[in-house]
Design a protein around this motif. Structure first.
Motif, mmCIF file in Angstrom:
data_model
loop_
_atom_site.group_PDB
_atom_site.id
_atom_site.type_symbol
_atom_site.label_atom_id
_atom_site.label_comp_id
_atom_site.label_asym_id
_atom_site.label_seq_id
_atom_site.Cartn_x
_atom_site.Cartn_y
_atom_site.Cartn_z
ATOM 1 N N GLU A 77 0.823 -1.199 0.000
ATOM 2 C CA GLU A 77 0.000 0.000 0.000
ATOM 3 C C GLU A 77 0.864 1.259 0.000
ATOM 4 O O GLU A 77 0.534 2.246 -0.677
ATOM 5 C CB GLU A 77 -0.932 -0.002 1.216
ATOM 6 C CG GLU A 77 -1.802 1.225 1.363
ATOM 7 C CD GLU A 77 -2.788 1.418 0.216
ATOM 8 O OE1 GLU A 77 -3.374 2.513 0.115
ATOM 9 O OE2 GLU A 77 -2.994 0.470 -0.581
ATOM 10 N N ARG A 81 0.810 4.124 -3.052
ATOM 11 C CA ARG A 81 0.573 5.559 -2.847
ATOM 12 C C ARG A 81 1.772 6.403 -3.270
ATOM 13 O O ARG A 81 1.600 7.496 -3.813
ATOM 14 C CB ARG A 81 0.214 5.810 -1.386
ATOM 15 C CG ARG A 81 -1.106 5.158 -0.977
ATOM 16 C CD ARG A 81 -1.581 5.616 0.379
ATOM 17 N NE ARG A 81 -2.840 4.993 0.732
ATOM 18 C CZ ARG A 81 -3.855 5.642 1.320
ATOM 19 N NH1 ARG A 81 -3.753 6.932 1.597
ATOM 20 N NH2 ARG A 81 -4.963 4.998 1.622
ATOM 21 N N GLU A 86 0.633 10.168 -3.805
ATOM 22 C CA GLU A 86 -0.354 10.486 -2.772
ATOM 23 C C GLU A 86 0.308 10.601 -1.398
ATOM 24 O O GLU A 86 1.180 9.802 -1.054
ATOM 25 C CB GLU A 86 -1.434 9.402 -2.710
ATOM 26 C CG GLU A 86 -2.242 9.251 -3.979
ATOM 27 C CD GLU A 86 -3.266 8.135 -3.877
ATOM 28 O OE1 GLU A 86 -3.317 7.474 -2.816
ATOM 29 O OE2 GLU A 86 -3.995 7.907 -4.856
ATOM 30 N N PHE A 88 0.330 10.178 2.656
ATOM 31 C CA PHE A 88 -0.296 9.193 3.536
ATOM 32 C C PHE A 88 0.356 9.236 4.906
ATOM 33 O O PHE A 88 1.491 9.688 5.072
ATOM 34 C CB PHE A 88 -0.210 7.783 2.945
ATOM 35 C CG PHE A 88 1.190 7.307 2.661
ATOM 36 C CD1 PHE A 88 1.933 6.650 3.630
ATOM 37 C CD2 PHE A 88 1.771 7.508 1.410
ATOM 38 C CE1 PHE A 88 3.214 6.185 3.372
ATOM 39 C CE2 PHE A 88 3.050 7.058 1.137
ATOM 40 C CZ PHE A 88 3.771 6.397 2.112
ATOM 41 N N SER A 89 -0.394 8.770 5.882
ATOM 42 C CA SER A 89 0.072 8.729 7.262
ATOM 43 C C SER A 89 0.029 7.296 7.776
ATOM 44 O O SER A 89 -0.411 6.383 7.068
ATOM 45 C CB SER A 89 -0.820 9.615 8.141
ATOM 46 O OG SER A 89 -2.152 9.093 8.157
ATOM 47 N N TRP A 90 0.451 7.119 9.014
ATOM 48 C CA TRP A 90 0.393 5.797 9.623
ATOM 49 C C TRP A 90 -1.026 5.263 9.628
ATOM 50 O O TRP A 90 -1.260 4.096 9.303
ATOM 51 C CB TRP A 90 0.920 5.862 11.062
ATOM 52 C CG TRP A 90 2.393 6.008 11.179
ATOM 53 C CD1 TRP A 90 3.102 7.163 11.219
ATOM 54 C CD2 TRP A 90 3.359 4.944 11.272
ATOM 55 N NE1 TRP A 90 4.446 6.901 11.337
ATOM 56 C CE2 TRP A 90 4.638 5.551 11.378
ATOM 57 C CE3 TRP A 90 3.274 3.561 11.281
ATOM 58 C CZ2 TRP A 90 5.808 4.816 11.490
ATOM 59 C CZ3 TRP A 90 4.433 2.820 11.396
ATOM 60 C CH2 TRP A 90 5.684 3.440 11.495
ATOM 61 N N SER A 91 -1.977 6.114 9.988
ATOM 62 C CA SER A 91 -3.366 5.653 10.082
ATOM 63 C C SER A 91 -3.913 5.224 8.723
ATOM 64 O O SER A 91 -4.691 4.271 8.637
ATOM 65 C CB SER A 91 -4.249 6.760 10.674
ATOM 66 O OG SER A 91 -4.230 7.919 9.859
ATOM 67 N N ASP A 92 -3.478 5.905 7.651
ATOM 68 C CA ASP A 92 -3.938 5.532 6.308
ATOM 69 C C ASP A 92 -3.513 4.113 5.964
ATOM 70 O O ASP A 92 -4.317 3.310 5.471
ATOM 71 C CB ASP A 92 -3.366 6.499 5.264
ATOM 72 C CG ASP A 92 -3.904 7.913 5.414
ATOM 73 O OD1 ASP A 92 -5.086 8.046 5.768
ATOM 74 O OD2 ASP A 92 -3.139 8.866 5.187
ATOM 75 N N ILE A 93 -2.249 3.801 6.218
ATOM 76 C CA ILE A 93 -1.718 2.478 5.870
ATOM 77 C C ILE A 93 -2.313 1.398 6.764
ATOM 78 O O ILE A 93 -2.743 0.339 6.284
ATOM 79 C CB ILE A 93 -0.179 2.462 5.981
ATOM 80 C CG1 ILE A 93 0.436 3.517 5.067
ATOM 81 C CG2 ILE A 93 0.355 1.081 5.644
ATOM 82 C CD1 ILE A 93 0.076 3.385 3.607
ATOM 83 N N THR A 95 -5.116 1.467 8.365
ATOM 84 C CA THR A 95 -6.543 1.296 8.076
ATOM 85 C C THR A 95 -6.748 0.403 6.859
ATOM 86 O O THR A 95 -7.614 -0.481 6.859
ATOM 87 C CB THR A 95 -7.213 2.662 7.831
ATOM 88 O OG1 THR A 95 -7.111 3.462 9.012
ATOM 89 C CG2 THR A 95 -8.682 2.482 7.464
ATOM 90 N N VAL A 96 -5.947 0.637 5.822
ATOM 91 C CA VAL A 96 -6.037 -0.203 4.622
ATOM 92 C C VAL A 96 -5.738 -1.657 4.959
ATOM 93 O O VAL A 96 -6.414 -2.574 4.495
ATOM 94 C CB VAL A 96 -5.072 0.305 3.530
ATOM 95 C CG1 VAL A 96 -4.960 -0.718 2.397
ATOM 96 C CG2 VAL A 96 -5.552 1.632 2.976
ATOM 97 N N ASP A 99 -8.634 -3.204 6.761
ATOM 98 C CA ASP A 99 -9.768 -3.438 5.867
ATOM 99 C C ASP A 99 -9.609 -4.694 5.023
ATOM 100 O O ASP A 99 -10.599 -5.220 4.490
ATOM 101 C CB ASP A 99 -9.962 -2.233 4.941
ATOM 102 C CG ASP A 99 -10.533 -1.023 5.670
ATOM 103 O OD1 ASP A 99 -11.054 -1.207 6.790
ATOM 104 O OD2 ASP A 99 -10.441 0.100 5.137
#
Length: 252
Positions: A77, A81, A86, A88-93, A95-96, A99
């Motif tokens: 991921e 990005r 794009e 991105f932050s720790w939470s973005d990665i 969260t993916v 999911d």
């Protein structure tokens, strides 16, 4: 199954260069995934010692790289990005990654862990058949028997052949399937068939890449799994870029 491209040595080299570049772009975040994998490996080996399953340590270390593709989901991921420019932050990665349990990645994790379980089970089987009459106590005694007796050599030879077959099967099933499932809305069967097609299209180059992964991962576990902090992220990022070259442009 999706259309695939033929891969050559130049593609491997270019993917490695891009993977190393991704690692340098976000070294702390990339290294975190390698560190997590290394700590898990240490705890796994420690648990075997604590449980008195010393005979499982060598096959566990040899088989440990089999689960690396699943552990690298966050790295795929990140590369996706970075490739698109794009932020991105720790939470973005994270969260993916979380999911993925709702998608087909969970089935791929099951396939990966099942093959790892088969590997450990068959080692126990050969141990019982070949070394059943050979006594040993402690890890040092086990190493001495394995590397200095005819029974131990037979055990190593059989285990090596069986391990090579299982590794080749799992590599063929997952080499592009993991990043593909993260990148596209597809099912895990289609992803595995596409992965097999990539290996079938360029068998020598892809098996060469498998050898590079195996040797790098095993060497990185000496000493104390420390090298995995760097090796896993670079190989994970590289796998993403190799997938991009092997399977035509995303349908997303």
């Amino acid at each position: 199954m999706h259309e695939v491209n033929k891969i050559d040595a130049e593609d491997i080299a270019a993917a490695l260069k891009a993977g190393f570049s991704d690692f340098l772009a976000r070294p702390v975040m990339s290294g975190f995934f390698g560190l997590f994998y290394a700590i898990f490996g240490l705890l796994f080996v420690w648990s075997l010692v604590w449980l008195g399953k010393i005979w499982m340590i060598i096959p566990a270390i040899v088989g440990f790289p089999l689960v690396a593709p699943f552990a690298a989901a966050g790295l795929y991921e990140m590369s996706r990005r970075l490739q698109k420019g794009e932020a991105f932050s720790w939470s973005d990665i994270l969260t993916v990654m979380a999911d993925q349990r709702k998608r087909e990645m969970g089935w791929m994790a099951f396939v990966t862990l099942f093959v790892f379980w088969v590997w450990m089970y068959q080692v126990r089987l050969w141990l019982a058949i070949i070394l059943q009459d050979v006594p040993f106590s402690g890890f040092d005694g086990f190493l001495s028997i394995v590397f200095s007796t005819p029974e131990g050599w037979t055990f190593l030879a059989v285990g090596t052949v069986a391990g090579a077959i299982l590794s080749a099967v799992l590599f063929s099933l997952t080499v592009v399937a993991m990043p593909m499932l993260l990148d596209r809305e597809t099912n895990f069967v289609s992803a595995m068939l596409t992965s097999i097609a990539v290996v079938r299209e360029s068998p020598v180059v892809m098996l060469g890449w498998a050898a590079i992964i195996s040797v790098t991962m095993i060497l990185s576990m000496v000493p104390a799994f420390i090298g995995l902090v760097f090796a896993l992220p670079i190989l994970g990022h590289t796998t993403w870029h190799l997938y991009q070259r092997a399977v035509p442009v995303s349908e997303k």
